[in-house]
Scaffold this active site. Sequence first.
Site, PDB file in Angstrom:
ATOM      1  N   GLY A  34       3.771  -3.278  -3.752  1.00  0.00           N
ATOM      2  CA  GLY A  34       3.659  -2.221  -4.757  1.00  0.00           C
ATOM      3  C   GLY A  34       4.722  -2.114  -5.829  1.00  0.00           C
TER       4      GLY A  34
ATOM      5  N   CYS B  87       1.679  -4.195 -11.200  1.00  0.00           N
ATOM      6  CA  CYS B  87       0.973  -3.880  -9.965  1.00  0.00           C
ATOM      7  C   CYS B  87       0.582  -2.405  -9.980  1.00  0.00           C
ATOM      8  CB  CYS B  87       1.935  -4.171  -8.822  1.00  0.00           C
ATOM      9  SG  CYS B  87       1.490  -3.374  -7.313  1.00  0.00           S
TER      10      CYS B  87
ATOM     11  N   GLY C 117       5.723  -4.316  -8.138  1.00  0.00           N
ATOM     12  CA  GLY C 117       5.593  -5.235  -9.279  1.00  0.00           C
ATOM     13  C   GLY C 117       5.331  -4.526 -10.599  1.00  0.00           C
TER      14      GLY C 117
HETATM   15  P1  5GP Z   1       7.599  -8.190 -11.174  1.00  0.00           P
HETATM   16  O1  5GP Z   1       8.738  -9.144 -11.141  1.00  0.00           O
HETATM   17  O2  5GP Z   1       6.707  -8.436 -12.370  1.00  0.00           O
HETATM   18  O3  5GP Z   1       8.010  -6.762 -11.065  1.00  0.00           O
HETATM   19  O4  5GP Z   1       6.737  -8.466  -9.860  1.00  0.00           O
HETATM   20  C1  5GP Z   1       6.145  -9.720  -9.607  1.00  0.00           C
HETATM   21  C2  5GP Z   1       5.333  -9.617  -8.334  1.00  0.00           C
HETATM   22  O5  5GP Z   1       4.282  -8.646  -8.463  1.00  0.00           O
HETATM   23  C3  5GP Z   1       4.585 -10.873  -7.962  1.00  0.00           C
HETATM   24  O6  5GP Z   1       5.411 -11.876  -7.427  1.00  0.00           O
HETATM   25  C4  5GP Z   1       3.562 -10.343  -6.967  1.00  0.00           C
HETATM   26  O7  5GP Z   1       4.086 -10.194  -5.670  1.00  0.00           O
HETATM   27  C5  5GP Z   1       3.268  -8.963  -7.515  1.00  0.00           C
HETATM   28  N1  5GP Z   1       1.975  -8.941  -8.222  1.00  0.00           N
HETATM   29  C6  5GP Z   1       1.529  -9.793  -9.161  1.00  0.00           C
HETATM   30  N2  5GP Z   1       0.296  -9.430  -9.590  1.00  0.00           N
HETATM   31  C7  5GP Z   1      -0.045  -8.342  -8.892  1.00  0.00           C
HETATM   32  C8  5GP Z   1      -1.208  -7.511  -8.882  1.00  0.00           C
HETATM   33  O8  5GP Z   1      -2.164  -7.669  -9.622  1.00  0.00           O
HETATM   34  N3  5GP Z   1      -1.194  -6.483  -7.979  1.00  0.00           N
HETATM   35  C9  5GP Z   1      -0.144  -6.268  -7.129  1.00  0.00           C
HETATM   36  N4  5GP Z   1      -0.230  -5.272  -6.254  1.00  0.00           N
HETATM   37  N5  5GP Z   1       0.987  -6.996  -7.156  1.00  0.00           N
HETATM   38  C10 5GP Z   1       1.017  -8.034  -8.022  1.00  0.00           C
END
Ligand code: 5GP
Length: 348
Positions: A177, A182, A179
């Site tokens: 959660g 996300c 991300g």
């Molecule tokens: P960020 O660095 O952008 O904050 O987080 C990246 C991570 O978000 C990814 O490695 C993956 O675990 C998660 N993530 C990527 N796409 C999605 C999505 O569509 N839904 C959710 N719940 N998590 C995502």
Amino acid sequence: MRIETDVKLDFKDVLIRPKRSTLTSRNEVDIHRSFRFYHTASEWKGFPLIAANMDVTGTMNMARALGRHGALTALHKHYPEGALAEFFASADGAHAFYSLGTTEADVEKLAAVRKRAELHFLCIDVANGYSERFLDVVKRVRDENPKSVIMAGNVVTGDMTEALILAGADIVKIGIGPGSVCTTRRVTGVGYPQLSAIIECADAAHGLKGQVCADGGCTVPGDIAKAYGAGADFVMLGGMLAGHDECEGEIRYEEHDGERVPVAMGFYGMSSETAMKRYAGGVAKYRAAEGKTVETPYRGPVEGTMSEIMGGVRSMMTYIGATQLKEVPKRTTFVRVTAQTNDVFGKA
Ligand code: 5GP
């Protein structure tokens, strides 16, 4: 029903307290780490940062660029078999994870690529790492790939971190959660504040001599520093690496003084409607999208962002007197700066 009332923290809830130090310059610190992995007993040394296996950031060009700094990239799983085999057979393959989900097709594609190239790192990735089926796939991939370092996730609790290591993972990926693209916390109400998840899962993993990768929620270099302080062995980044030349995102251009210049790049969650339309022909009737689609400013080569990140980590280390990155958790005291964890959803 049960309520847990212990305080659980996110990156924004803490700062790292400075400590007396004999270090005089950022040049005196080493941001590399050496790991010996639990199942393979192989060794790796580098800057423990991983580009996320998302369409936009988990690219072959990202692996080449980050590899120059000793950092890693988890390639997205949608490259064709031939391209993956060729890439992993080249020198650049040493800086990349081969990513897969848990379907039979995923496991078969892995076996086919494996026949043509050595795969040092595997990333078995599902949104919810709490299913028995996931553990079974990790066990099977471990059996079939005894020499590959396996990273598996995502989970947010110590019990599941231990179960995954015992099932065959060397590195457990932490985060449900947090991300940047996300929406799981909004859509399902499920999640866990990321800093506490890292602290608790790192403790569980290190007890077994395994490692954890903090995945999601880092928005500035200071968040990466906090993740290392909390015990993360690796940190995975999506949003912070989006918008660069090495990405495979759609670029939006604008006319400036008669010249067409790039201004923004698309970026989307792997469970967003955009991704599901692309790979599954749309959002299935029985499920809701748990990711969103955004535009990030165009930021040129990733080299500039990497310099900022590495500079931030080095500077944090001089503030707390850590010469080696592995000393950081021991030298970290977090100061809580918020009264309670609120606004867990981030921006809409
Ligand atoms: P960020 O660095 O952008 O904050 O987080 C990246 C991570 O978000 C990814 O490695 C993956 O675990 C998660 N993530 C990527 N796409 C999605 C999505 O569509 N839904 C959710 N719940 N998590 C995502």
